[in-house]
Design a protein around this motif. Structure first.
Motif, PDB file in Angstrom:
ATOM      1  N   SER A 327      -0.229  -5.902   0.499  1.00 50.95           N
ATOM      2  CA  SER A 327       0.365  -4.992   1.298  1.00 50.95           C
ATOM      3  C   SER A 327       0.231  -3.384   0.732  1.00 50.95           C
ATOM      4  CB  SER A 327       1.781  -5.448   2.162  1.00 50.95           C
ATOM      5  OG  SER A 327       2.184  -4.143   2.667  1.00 50.95           O
ATOM      6  N   VAL A 328      -0.204  -2.583   1.556  1.00 42.38           N
ATOM      7  CA  VAL A 328      -0.203  -1.260   0.999  1.00 42.38           C
ATOM      8  C   VAL A 328       1.305  -0.359   1.455  1.00 42.38           C
ATOM      9  CG1 VAL A 328      -2.538  -0.942   1.288  1.00 42.38           C
ATOM     10  CG2 VAL A 328      -1.068   0.207   3.242  1.00 42.38           C
ATOM     11  N   MET A 329       2.099  -0.981   2.104  1.00 42.73           N
ATOM     12  CA  MET A 329       3.350  -0.522   2.576  1.00 42.73           C
ATOM     13  C   MET A 329       4.153   0.150   1.485  1.00 42.73           C
ATOM     14  SD  MET A 329       3.454  -1.047   5.796  1.00 42.73           S
ATOM     15  CE  MET A 329       4.859  -0.073   6.081  1.00 42.73           C
ATOM     16  N   PRO A 330       4.197  -0.459   0.175  1.00 45.06           N
ATOM     17  CA  PRO A 330       4.935   0.062  -0.887  1.00 45.06           C
ATOM     18  C   PRO A 330       4.228   1.695  -1.086  1.00 45.06           C
ATOM     19  CG  PRO A 330       4.672  -2.044  -1.568  1.00 45.06           C
ATOM     20  CD  PRO A 330       3.875  -1.807  -0.079  1.00 45.06           C
ATOM     21  N   LEU A 331       3.112   1.649  -0.926  1.00 44.92           N
ATOM     22  CA  LEU A 331       2.232   2.887  -1.191  1.00 44.92           C
ATOM     23  C   LEU A 331       2.689   3.932  -0.044  1.00 44.92           C
ATOM     24  CD1 LEU A 331      -1.387   1.778  -2.189  1.00 44.92           C
ATOM     25  CD2 LEU A 331       0.563   2.240  -3.657  1.00 44.92           C
ATOM     26  N   VAL A 332       2.679   3.361   1.186  1.00 44.82           N
ATOM     27  CA  VAL A 332       3.043   4.476   2.333  1.00 44.82           C
ATOM     28  C   VAL A 332       4.446   4.661   2.007  1.00 44.82           C
ATOM     29  CG1 VAL A 332       3.347   4.135   4.846  1.00 44.82           C
ATOM     30  CG2 VAL A 332       1.619   2.861   3.851  1.00 44.82           C
ATOM     31  N   ARG A 333       5.270   3.963   1.627  1.00 44.95           N
ATOM     32  CA  ARG A 333       6.895   4.376   1.305  1.00 44.95           C
ATOM     33  C   ARG A 333       7.003   5.202   0.013  1.00 44.95           C
ATOM     34  NH1 ARG A 333       7.707  -0.892   3.621  1.00 44.95           N
ATOM     35  NH2 ARG A 333       7.968  -1.914   1.692  1.00 44.95           N
ATOM     36  N   ARG A 334       5.852   5.467  -0.552  1.00 45.20           N
ATOM     37  CA  ARG A 334       5.841   5.980  -2.077  1.00 45.20           C
ATOM     38  C   ARG A 334       6.610   5.440  -3.017  1.00 45.20           C
ATOM     39  NH1 ARG A 334       2.288   7.594   0.684  1.00 45.20           N
ATOM     40  NH2 ARG A 334       1.762   9.825   0.747  1.00 45.20           N
ATOM     41  N   GLU A 335       6.754   4.076  -3.080  1.00 44.77           N
ATOM     42  CA  GLU A 335       7.609   3.349  -4.115  1.00 44.77           C
ATOM     43  C   GLU A 335       6.438   3.195  -5.312  1.00 44.77           C
ATOM     44  OE1 GLU A 335       9.889   0.752  -0.382  1.00 44.77           O
ATOM     45  OE2 GLU A 335       8.700  -0.394  -1.753  1.00 44.77           O
ATOM     46  N   ASP A 336       7.568   2.887  -6.409  1.00 44.77           N
ATOM     47  CA  ASP A 336       6.562   2.416  -7.698  1.00 44.77           C
ATOM     48  C   ASP A 336       5.980   1.194  -7.475  1.00 44.77           C
ATOM     49  OD1 ASP A 336       7.275   5.014  -8.800  1.00 44.77           O
ATOM     50  OD2 ASP A 336       9.341   3.932  -9.748  1.00 44.77           O
ATOM     51  N   THR A 337       4.695   1.128  -7.838  1.00 48.37           N
ATOM     52  CA  THR A 337       4.013  -0.209  -7.717  1.00 48.37           C
ATOM     53  C   THR A 337       2.960  -0.265  -8.716  1.00 48.37           C
ATOM     54  OG1 THR A 337       2.818  -1.633  -6.296  1.00 48.37           O
ATOM     55  CG2 THR A 337       2.526   0.670  -5.880  1.00 48.37           C
ATOM     56  N   ASP A 338       2.691  -1.312  -8.936  1.00 47.94           N
ATOM     57  CA  ASP A 338       1.666  -1.710 -10.219  1.00 47.94           C
ATOM     58  C   ASP A 338       0.256  -1.832  -9.324  1.00 47.94           C
ATOM     59  OD1 ASP A 338       2.377  -4.031  -9.196  1.00 47.94           O
ATOM     60  OD2 ASP A 338       1.796  -5.144 -11.040  1.00 47.94           O
ATOM     61  N   TRP A 339      -0.211  -0.794  -8.676  1.00 48.30           N
ATOM     62  CA  TRP A 339      -1.345  -1.002  -7.793  1.00 48.30           C
ATOM     63  C   TRP A 339      -2.634  -1.193  -8.678  1.00 48.30           C
ATOM     64  CZ3 TRP A 339      -1.120  -2.281  -2.906  1.00 48.30           C
ATOM     65  CH2 TRP A 339      -2.479  -2.147  -2.087  1.00 48.30           C
TER      66      TRP A 339
END
Length: 452
Positions: A327-339
């Protein structure tokens, strides 16, 4: 309104063979897509979105299941979705949604598509091969009873009218509607791009993207009609937005706009896609609605495979563990993620190929001794493409084999193998491209110290 216990409606607005640079937010100057541009700017724009398979059926299998085409077995056109496949329709239905499909399916064995080959969708007004069952002004679909339905109007408008009727009839239930257009795909039997009457003439010789200007292909013949089709699709998107607003549904409806793959207009091979080039693999994509408003522009590398889990997450539905996207939702919420720092692409039919696309580089390999129609994967590949997209965004100079780029290719090779293993493939042997002289081209020491 008793609507849906706060469950958002979900609409997928899916086009076929649409280049990302047909849109204003990607620099097209012709004003073809004001409605898409608006939802991208007001919602969430996935600036770098790539298909995971640049051909119709495989890409659709990925979007329906959230799994790679080599996982489902639908690695090329003509292989139906396995009957036990769990699709987005199943997950939304289990969560209490009404589900509907309108338009092109391309995942069945039969036409009309029987109930067991419809991927779990309740409402059905579709054709497996819409390019064969219809023409621009002769829209023929099949209903739930497999009866032929001829819809009036230009094909885009006919499907949009059907979608508006569906929305109007489902105001009181949460619904998930997959609206799958053929446009701006070519009409197969005539190999042309039939825009609405009068539209093609508006766009002839108006704007040609630099890759097509350099390489030509069929773009002088086809680009005017192609742009006319894109314009009518965007007008259809505007009509759907108007419909939702008039029924007070707009604030509670998630809209995903995307396409299955792009179009290189016979510049990279003898047809329109099935290559690792940007024109084949990069597509427009935006989310609009609850959870996505003011999401801004996301620059990470997003795969078509990431969109199914995103839709489920945005609707509050648990993401199945077997889905291979995220899910891209962490990117939408500008959360840290190991994308992931690269998008992974499998290519079939024209070749057995694999590629990755990073922020700067494109690296692709093929299995030269295998047939892309008969073989889904290989144990052995050879490097074929390396592009520096920072210096060469239109991919006009292939750097594969240039000796001064060997370090870059080796790093990208390792990253490609990791992604292939993550996709469930066997770790392959990748042979280097035939060495050739560098000339003036080289990678500086400073650049080698940076991430690729």
């Amino acid at each position: 309104m008793n609507q849906k216990q706060n469950k958002p409606n979900v609409i997928v607005f899916f086009t076929d063979q649409q280049r990302m640079d047909t849109t204003g937010v990607h620099g097209n100057p012709l004003g073809l897509t004001p409605h898409f541009d608006r939802i991208a700017q007001e919602g969430t724009h996935l600036y770098n979105t790539f298909t995971c398979q640049p051909v119709c059926g495989p890409a659709r299998s990925c979007l329906q299941t959230g799994m790679y085409a080599t996982t489902t077995g639908c690695y090329r056109n003509g292989i139906p979705l396995p009957p036990d496949s769990r699709t987005l329709a199943h997950y939304f239905k289990d969560a209490g949604y009404e589900t509907g499909y309108i338009g092109k399916w391309h995942l069945a064995e039969h036409e009309p598509v029987p109930l067991e080959e419809r991927g779990g969708y309740d409402y059905w007004l579709a054709a497996n091969l819409l390019e064969l069952s219809s023409d621009a002004y002769n829209t023929v679909l099949y209903d739930n009873d497999c009866k032929e339905v001829k819809l009036p109007g230009y094909r885009v408008d006919a499907q949009t009218d059907a979608a508006i009727r569906y929305i109007d009839a489902h105001q009181e239930q949460p619904f998930y509607l997959f609206l799958s257009y053929l446009e701006p795909h070519h009409q197969n039997h005539t190999d042309n791009y039939p825009a609405p009457d009068g539209y093609e003439q508006l766009y002839i010789d108006r704007f040609t993207p630099p890759d097509l200007k350099a390489l030509g292909g069929s773009s002088p013949q086809h680009l005017g009609g192609y742009y006319g089709m894109v314009k009518r699709l965007d007008e259809a998107l505007g009509r759907l937005l108007d419909t939702l607003k008039s029924l007070s549904l707009l604030d509670n409806t998630i809209i995903l706009f995307t396409s299955d793959h792009g179009n290189h207009f016979k510049t990279r091979n003898g047809e329109y896609k099935r290559s690792a080039h940007e024109s084949s693999i990069r597509v427009p994509a935006a989310f609009y609605g609850p959870g996505f408003m003011q999401g801004g522009q996301i620059r990470e590398m997003v795969s078509l495979l990431d969109l199914p889990p995103t839709l489920l997450a945005a609707a509050g539905i648990e993401i199945p563990s077997h889905m291979q996207g995220r899910s891209v939702m962490p990117l939408v919420r500008r959360e840290d993620t190991d994308w992931p720092e690269e998008a992974f692409i499998q290519i079939s039919e024209s070749q057995v190929g694999r590629a990755i696309r990073t922020k700067r580089w494109k690296y692709a390999v093929i299995a030269p001794d295998l047939n892309g129609w008969n073989d889904s994967s290989s144990k052995h590949y050879v490097e074929t493409l390396l592009y520096d997209l920072q210096a060469d965004p239109y991919e006009l100079t292939n750097l594969a084999g240039i000796e001064s780029y060997r370090t870059v290719s080796d790093e990208l090779k390792n990253r490609l193998i990791i992604r292939m293993i993550e996709a469930g493939e066997e770790a392959p042997t990748i042979h280097p491209a035939e060495p050739r002289a560098a000339g003036q081209r080289r990678v500086s020491i400073e650049e080698l110290r940076l991430k690729l």
